[in-house]
Enzyme design. Sequence first.
Site, mmCIF file in Angstrom:
data_model
loop_
_atom_site.group_PDB
_atom_site.id
_atom_site.type_symbol
_atom_site.label_atom_id
_atom_site.label_comp_id
_atom_site.label_asym_id
_atom_site.label_seq_id
_atom_site.Cartn_x
_atom_site.Cartn_y
_atom_site.Cartn_z
ATOM 1 N N MET A 35 -0.612 3.418 3.341
ATOM 2 C CA MET A 35 0.101 4.564 3.907
ATOM 3 C C MET A 35 -0.877 5.709 4.191
ATOM 4 O O MET A 35 -0.464 6.853 4.387
ATOM 5 C CB MET A 35 1.204 5.032 2.955
ATOM 6 C CG MET A 35 2.254 3.933 2.723
ATOM 7 S SD MET A 35 3.864 4.556 2.277
ATOM 8 C CE MET A 35 3.503 5.362 0.733
ATOM 9 N N TYR A 37 -4.153 8.475 3.816
ATOM 10 C CA TYR A 37 -4.713 9.433 2.872
ATOM 11 C C TYR A 37 -5.623 8.660 1.918
ATOM 12 O O TYR A 37 -5.454 8.650 0.693
ATOM 13 C CB TYR A 37 -3.622 10.218 2.123
ATOM 14 C CG TYR A 37 -4.086 11.624 1.788
ATOM 15 C CD1 TYR A 37 -4.198 12.577 2.789
ATOM 16 C CD2 TYR A 37 -4.423 11.980 0.503
ATOM 17 C CE1 TYR A 37 -4.652 13.857 2.509
ATOM 18 C CE2 TYR A 37 -4.883 13.260 0.207
ATOM 19 C CZ TYR A 37 -4.989 14.181 1.220
ATOM 20 O OH TYR A 37 -5.437 15.455 0.940
ATOM 21 N N HIS A 42 -8.146 2.501 -2.047
ATOM 22 C CA HIS A 42 -7.975 1.823 -0.753
ATOM 23 C C HIS A 42 -9.301 1.202 -0.289
ATOM 24 O O HIS A 42 -9.327 0.089 0.229
ATOM 25 C CB HIS A 42 -7.528 2.830 0.321
ATOM 26 C CG HIS A 42 -6.206 3.484 0.052
ATOM 27 N ND1 HIS A 42 -6.094 4.834 -0.169
ATOM 28 C CD2 HIS A 42 -4.949 2.989 -0.006
ATOM 29 C CE1 HIS A 42 -4.824 5.150 -0.352
ATOM 30 N NE2 HIS A 42 -4.103 4.045 -0.268
ATOM 31 N N SER A 190 -4.731 7.860 -6.676
ATOM 32 C CA SER A 190 -3.478 7.823 -5.930
ATOM 33 C C SER A 190 -3.494 8.931 -4.893
ATOM 34 O O SER A 190 -4.024 10.023 -5.156
ATOM 35 C CB SER A 190 -2.299 8.042 -6.891
ATOM 36 O OG SER A 190 -1.137 8.396 -6.164
#
Length: 293
Positions: A35, A37, A42, A190
């Site tokens: 998603m 950001y 990631h 996160s």
Amino acid sequence: MEVIQSIALLRSTLEQKKSGLGAALKAPVGFVPTMGYLHEGHLSLIKAAREASEIVVLSIFVNPLQFGPTEDLDRYPRDTERDLKLAEEAGVDIVFLPQVEEMYPGPVKTTVSVSGITSVLCGASRPVHFDGVTTVVAKLLNIVQPDKAFFGLKDAQQVAVVSQMVQDLNMNVDIVACPILREEDGLAMSSRNVFLSEEERRQALVLSRSLKAAEAWVREHVAFRAEDLRGAVKAVIEEAPLADIDYVEVLTYPKLERPEAVEAGVPVQLIVALAVKFGATRLIDNTILTLGK
Ligand code: AMP
């Protein structure tokens, strides 16, 4: 790196790239759905995809279907320019960046729903969440048709749910589960961490500390009741005055069932999973314990 917004163009670009591969040594297409950001978590998935695949596709799509009406869809953090820079540096070949209208051109009439394992943990607190996740992941897998898709164990329930969907619907893709990346002080990375105030950020360290405590606790108890382990973890979290516990659970993994009493020498894999709010920010974290070996 190509940035593509349309499904049709993504498909034709992938066809073209695949036809130029010849006899690929690695999996032809590796896919990392996100998603956006982007953070190191990631990037670790992209790295795993880069090592295992010839062509790496990253999707960035904040999927409205997986947010409940009172959740943080509108304030979910976004920074596409920065994401594209990080993706390029990490060696992504194609970024799929669809608008909501491209993914959902009309009312959604077909959804994918996994039962059972979606009614516990985050599924219990976020009733529409996993139907939104499985629907968008099924769509993305159909669009990209990857050989391997990479997911983080930060969302361990999501890994279990997506793996179940892929198995039940005979989807032709390997789901690769990747380890949780943490800040140096232990906080699980996160996109939502940016919302924490300095004091909330400091107190949120209690989450990783409680999971470390769980790992130490099971080393000291060869046989135990899951409820006692849960109590031990909860007690650590409750030391932080700002921690507002949504759930702390001890379940089997990946079936997400309540375990019988754990006995010495009987192999079992447990997940200690938690969701805790600090102010308006809900954080999740977990550890998977392989016992009895
Ligand atoms: P998101 O953008 O939050 O939907 O996450 C996209 C993917 O990155 C999911 O498979 C997540 O599990 C994974 N991910 C998010 N945070 C982490 C982390 N700290 N470590 C490893 N993977 C992560």
